[in-house]
Design a protein around this motif. Sequence first.
Motif, mmCIF file in Angstrom:
data_model
loop_
_atom_site.group_PDB
_atom_site.id
_atom_site.type_symbol
_atom_site.label_atom_id
_atom_site.label_comp_id
_atom_site.label_asym_id
_atom_site.label_seq_id
_atom_site.Cartn_x
_atom_site.Cartn_y
_atom_site.Cartn_z
ATOM 1 N N LYS A 56 0.802 -1.214 0.000
ATOM 2 C CA LYS A 56 0.000 0.000 0.000
ATOM 3 C C LYS A 56 0.840 1.270 0.000
ATOM 4 O O LYS A 56 0.352 2.329 -0.402
ATOM 5 C CB LYS A 56 -0.935 -0.002 1.221
ATOM 6 N N SER A 57 2.090 1.189 0.443
ATOM 7 C CA SER A 57 2.901 2.407 0.533
ATOM 8 C C SER A 57 3.367 2.858 -0.844
ATOM 9 O O SER A 57 3.644 2.030 -1.732
ATOM 10 C CB SER A 57 4.111 2.182 1.438
ATOM 11 N N SER A 58 3.451 4.169 -1.033
ATOM 12 C CA SER A 58 3.895 4.723 -2.305
ATOM 13 C C SER A 58 5.319 4.278 -2.625
ATOM 14 O O SER A 58 5.645 3.995 -3.788
ATOM 15 C CB SER A 58 3.810 6.247 -2.243
ATOM 16 N N PHE A 59 6.186 4.204 -1.603
ATOM 17 C CA PHE A 59 7.576 3.798 -1.823
ATOM 18 C C PHE A 59 7.646 2.379 -2.383
ATOM 19 O O PHE A 59 8.357 2.116 -3.358
ATOM 20 C CB PHE A 59 8.357 3.882 -0.515
ATOM 21 N N SER A 60 6.911 1.458 -1.781
ATOM 22 C CA SER A 60 6.923 0.067 -2.245
ATOM 23 C C SER A 60 6.406 -0.045 -3.676
ATOM 24 O O SER A 60 6.953 -0.791 -4.497
ATOM 25 C CB SER A 60 6.085 -0.805 -1.311
ATOM 26 N N ARG A 61 5.373 0.687 -3.979
ATOM 27 C CA ARG A 61 4.779 0.616 -5.309
ATOM 28 C C ARG A 61 5.723 1.198 -6.373
ATOM 29 O O ARG A 61 5.802 0.681 -7.485
ATOM 30 C CB ARG A 61 3.422 1.320 -5.301
ATOM 31 N N TRP A 62 6.465 2.247 -6.013
ATOM 32 C CA TRP A 62 7.448 2.777 -6.949
ATOM 33 C C TRP A 62 8.618 1.818 -7.116
ATOM 34 O O TRP A 62 9.171 1.672 -8.214
ATOM 35 C CB TRP A 62 7.931 4.153 -6.490
ATOM 36 N N MET A 63 8.986 1.155 -6.048
ATOM 37 C CA MET A 63 10.043 0.141 -6.158
ATOM 38 C C MET A 63 9.594 -0.985 -7.089
ATOM 39 O O MET A 63 10.389 -1.542 -7.854
ATOM 40 C CB MET A 63 10.394 -0.403 -4.779
ATOM 41 N N ALA A 64 8.316 -1.327 -7.028
ATOM 42 C CA ALA A 64 7.771 -2.348 -7.925
ATOM 43 C C ALA A 64 7.913 -1.908 -9.378
ATOM 44 O O ALA A 64 8.339 -2.683 -10.247
ATOM 45 C CB ALA A 64 6.313 -2.617 -7.594
ATOM 46 N N LYS A 65 7.561 -0.668 -9.661
ATOM 47 C CA LYS A 65 7.661 -0.163 -11.035
ATOM 48 C C LYS A 65 9.110 -0.177 -11.517
ATOM 49 O O LYS A 65 9.394 -0.509 -12.677
ATOM 50 C CB LYS A 65 7.094 1.253 -11.110
ATOM 51 N N LEU A 66 10.035 0.190 -10.634
ATOM 52 C CA LEU A 66 11.442 0.232 -11.019
ATOM 53 C C LEU A 66 11.981 -1.155 -11.350
ATOM 54 O O LEU A 66 12.674 -1.344 -12.356
ATOM 55 C CB LEU A 66 12.269 0.864 -9.896
#
Length: 266
Positions: A56-66
């Motif tokens: 749910k965290s924005s940081f985790s989701r951006w890490m997923a995209k990267l």
Amino acid sequence: MLLYLTVPIHFAALIGCAWWVATQDLSALEFIALALSLGVVNGLALNTGHELGHKKSSFSRWMAKLVLAVVGYGHFFIEHNKGHHRDVATPLDPATSQMGENIYIFSLREIPGAFKRAWHLEKERLARCGSSPWTLKNEILQPMVVTVLLYGALIAAFGTIMLVFLPIQMAYGWWQLTSANYIEHYGLLREKLPNGRYEHQQPRHSWNANHIMSNLILFHLQRHSDHHAHPTRSYQSLRNFEDLPALPLGYPGMFFSHYSQLHTGP
């Protein structure tokens, strides 16, 4: 922390292998072997992106995209979370293999179908916000831009040999995901109700494999029923249940077993 640490490792593996290919005198066999080996590693990048994308965290989701950008499969962020988890075990889901369908036919339906569904879902979301899909608000284009910049930099740094090396490792990385999708729900279907809708998905609509080593490698992806029941549950908390459909081997073993199935499923 293990999830976060794997993200830079995948970037390092890609860049390191690209440098090695460009600077060493490799035979054709060595070249292909390294490209396929990196493809296996980048298949695991997709698994990391899968786990992080459910957070749910924005940081985790951006890490997923990267990490998905490393293998050029950023649309999985939308396709899996908003498409597959909604339509799983129905004919509407390109990521659910049908009874008797071999993996090669499945891949021709699943790979393009995944992108089409992801784009449709993201286009609908942006339209509700009054925006065109051709914007950096588009969560498919965001990782795609990273992929283009990353691969463009590798081609500029290491030459045209990358035009051969990068597609091979990328395609084989995609194949790892297709192989996993093929066995996770093979032949399992939710019943269509009289009102035209499908029954709510149940744990019995996923195959499980509770083998120790392959679960460690794959962040417990093989405890797939519990994952579909609780998509945001951390991988280390996923549970196994004895009364659910169970695969005879872990995912790596199942992959090799179904590659030879030209006419029927596993």
